[in-house]
Design an enzyme around this catalytic site. Structure first.
Site, PDB file in Angstrom:
ATOM      1  N   SER A  86      -9.420  -1.585   3.263  1.00 57.10           N
ATOM      2  CA  SER A  86      -8.948  -1.110   4.547  1.00 57.10           C
ATOM      3  C   SER A  86      -9.406  -2.055   5.667  1.00 57.10           C
ATOM      4  O   SER A  86      -9.204  -3.267   5.583  1.00 57.10           O
ATOM      5  CB  SER A  86      -9.429   0.338   4.758  1.00 57.10           C
ATOM      6  OG  SER A  86      -8.749   0.972   5.801  1.00 57.10           O
ATOM      7  N   ASP A 218      -0.361   5.104  -1.277  1.00 56.25           N
ATOM      8  CA  ASP A 218      -1.152   5.143  -0.041  1.00 56.25           C
ATOM      9  C   ASP A 218      -0.346   5.831   1.059  1.00 56.25           C
ATOM     10  O   ASP A 218       0.737   5.374   1.419  1.00 56.25           O
ATOM     11  CB  ASP A 218      -1.508   3.708   0.365  1.00 56.25           C
ATOM     12  CG  ASP A 218      -2.561   3.622   1.450  1.00 56.25           C
ATOM     13  OD1 ASP A 218      -2.687   4.581   2.240  1.00 56.25           O
ATOM     14  OD2 ASP A 218      -3.249   2.589   1.521  1.00 56.25           O
ATOM     15  N   HIS A 246      -5.086   5.795  -0.538  1.00 47.19           N
ATOM     16  CA  HIS A 246      -5.788   4.785   0.254  1.00 47.19           C
ATOM     17  C   HIS A 246      -7.203   4.566  -0.266  1.00 47.19           C
ATOM     18  O   HIS A 246      -7.711   3.443  -0.235  1.00 47.19           O
ATOM     19  CB  HIS A 246      -5.809   5.189   1.728  1.00 47.19           C
ATOM     20  CG  HIS A 246      -6.258   4.085   2.635  1.00 47.19           C
ATOM     21  ND1 HIS A 246      -5.561   2.901   2.780  1.00 47.19           N
ATOM     22  CD2 HIS A 246      -7.350   3.966   3.444  1.00 47.19           C
ATOM     23  CE1 HIS A 246      -6.190   2.109   3.629  1.00 47.19           C
ATOM     24  NE2 HIS A 246      -7.276   2.724   4.047  1.00 47.19           N
TER      25      HIS A 246
END
EC number: 3.1.-.-
Length: 268
Positions: A86, A218, A246
C-alpha cells in the site's frame, strides 16, 4: 517452495498507512521457516514506534527506519528484497533511489508504485481521482495535527472502512487485530519529497528490478488502478493473486510467500 542456500535473501517488509510491522506476522513466519531472513519494520509513528504522528514532520523522517535498515545492511554480498504494501511502496521507492546497489529487487504488493519522471504523490492523486467520494473515507476520521512543517491532517482508518475496503477476504481475527492496532497516519502529500519530479532517477530507482503483486479482489486499490501503475513503469514484472483483498498478507499469505520466494530465487 524450496530454496537453495546460495539464493537466500534478506526480506525487509514495509507496512501501509496506519498499520505497522505487526501486519506481516504470517509472512515473516513463513519466510523464516523457508530459511530466509525477514525483517518487518515500523515506520515512524506507526506500530510500536514511540513517536506520535504529530512528531514526524517529513516523509523522510517517517521512512527513516527503512532507510537506516537498508544503509546498515552489511553482510558480505548481501542484497535485499524490499517489500512494500500500500502506502509503504513510496518508502520503498525512496530507499531504492538512495541505495540501488543494495537492493536485488523491490516488490510492490497492492502498493503505491511511483515512476521515473513524475513526483511520488502521483499514485495517491490518481487513486483519489478514481475513487468515488462516498467510498473514499467512509467512517475514517481526519485528525488535525501540527508538526515541524506546520499544520496538517492525519487519517484514522475506521472499522467499517477496514472491514469493507481492506480486510473483506481476510480472517476475522486479522480484521479484529487491525481494528485494535491501527494508528493515525500521515500521507505527507504536501511534503517536498512528494512533489519533486526529479527525485526518482533512471540510474538509481529505475535500475532496480521491480515486481508488482496485483491483489485481484482489492476493494480499495482496484485491479485497474494497480495495472495503471504497472503501465506507468514499463519493464515491471507482474504477479497476480486471485481472491486477495487489500490486506494480501492476511487474505493470501501462503500465495504471497510463494511469490516472494520465487523472486528471491530469480534475482541475484
Amino acid at each position: 517452495m524450496e530454496i537453495s542456500s546460495s539464493s537466500k535473501k534478506h526480506f525487509i517488509l514495509v507496512h501501509g498507512l496506519c498499520h505497522g510491522a505487526w501486519c506481516w506476522y504470517r509472512v515473516v513466519a513463513a519466510l523464516r521457516a523457508a530459511g530466509h531472513r525477514a525483517t518487518a519494520l515500523d515506520m515512524a509513528a506507526s506500530g510500536a514506534h514511540p513517536a506520535r504522528v504529530d512528531e514526524v514532520g517529513t516523509f523522510e523522517e517517517y521512512s527513516r527506519p527503512l532507510l537506516d535498515a537498508v544503509a546498515a545492511a552489511a553482510a558480505p554480498g548481501e542484497r535485499l528484497v524490499l517489500v512494500g504494501h500500500s502506502h509503504g511502496g513510496l518508502s520503498v521507492a525512496l530507499a531504492m533511489e538512495r541505495f540501488p546497489d543494495k537492493v536485488a529487487a523491490a516488490v510492490f504488493v497492492a502498493a503505491a508504485m511511483p515512476c521515473v519522471g513524475k513526483h511520488m504523490g502521483v499514485p495517491t492523486e490518481e487513486f483519489m481521482r478514481r475513487t468515488a467520494p462516498e467510498g473514499l473515507l467512509m467512517d475514517c476520521e481526519m485528525v488535525a495535527i501540527n508538526n515541524s512543517q506546520g499544520s496538517g491532517v492525519a487519517i484514522n482508518l475506521g472499522p467499517t472502512f477496514l472491514a469493507q475496503k481492506y480486510y473483506q477476504q481476510s480472517p476475522a481475527e486479522d480484521l479484529a487485530l487491525a481494528k485494535m492496532l491501527v494508528r493515525p497516519g500521515n500521507q505527507f502529500m504536501d511534503d517536498p519529497v512528494m512533489k519533486d519530479e526529479s527525485l526518482l532517477t533512471n540510474g538509481n530507482y529505475g535500475s532496480v528490478k521491480k515486481v508488482y503483486v496485483i491483489a485481484k479482489a482489492d476493494s480499495s486499490s482496484t485491479e485497474e488502478m494497480q495495472r495503471w501503475m504497472v503501465a506507468m513503469s514499463p519493464g515491471t514484472d507482474v504477479e497476480e493473486i486471485a481472491g486477495a483483498d487489500h490486506a494480501v498478507m492476511n487474505s493470501k499469505p501462503r500465495e504471497l510467500c510463494d511469490i516472494l520466494i520465487k523472486i528471491a530465487n530469480k534475482y541475484e
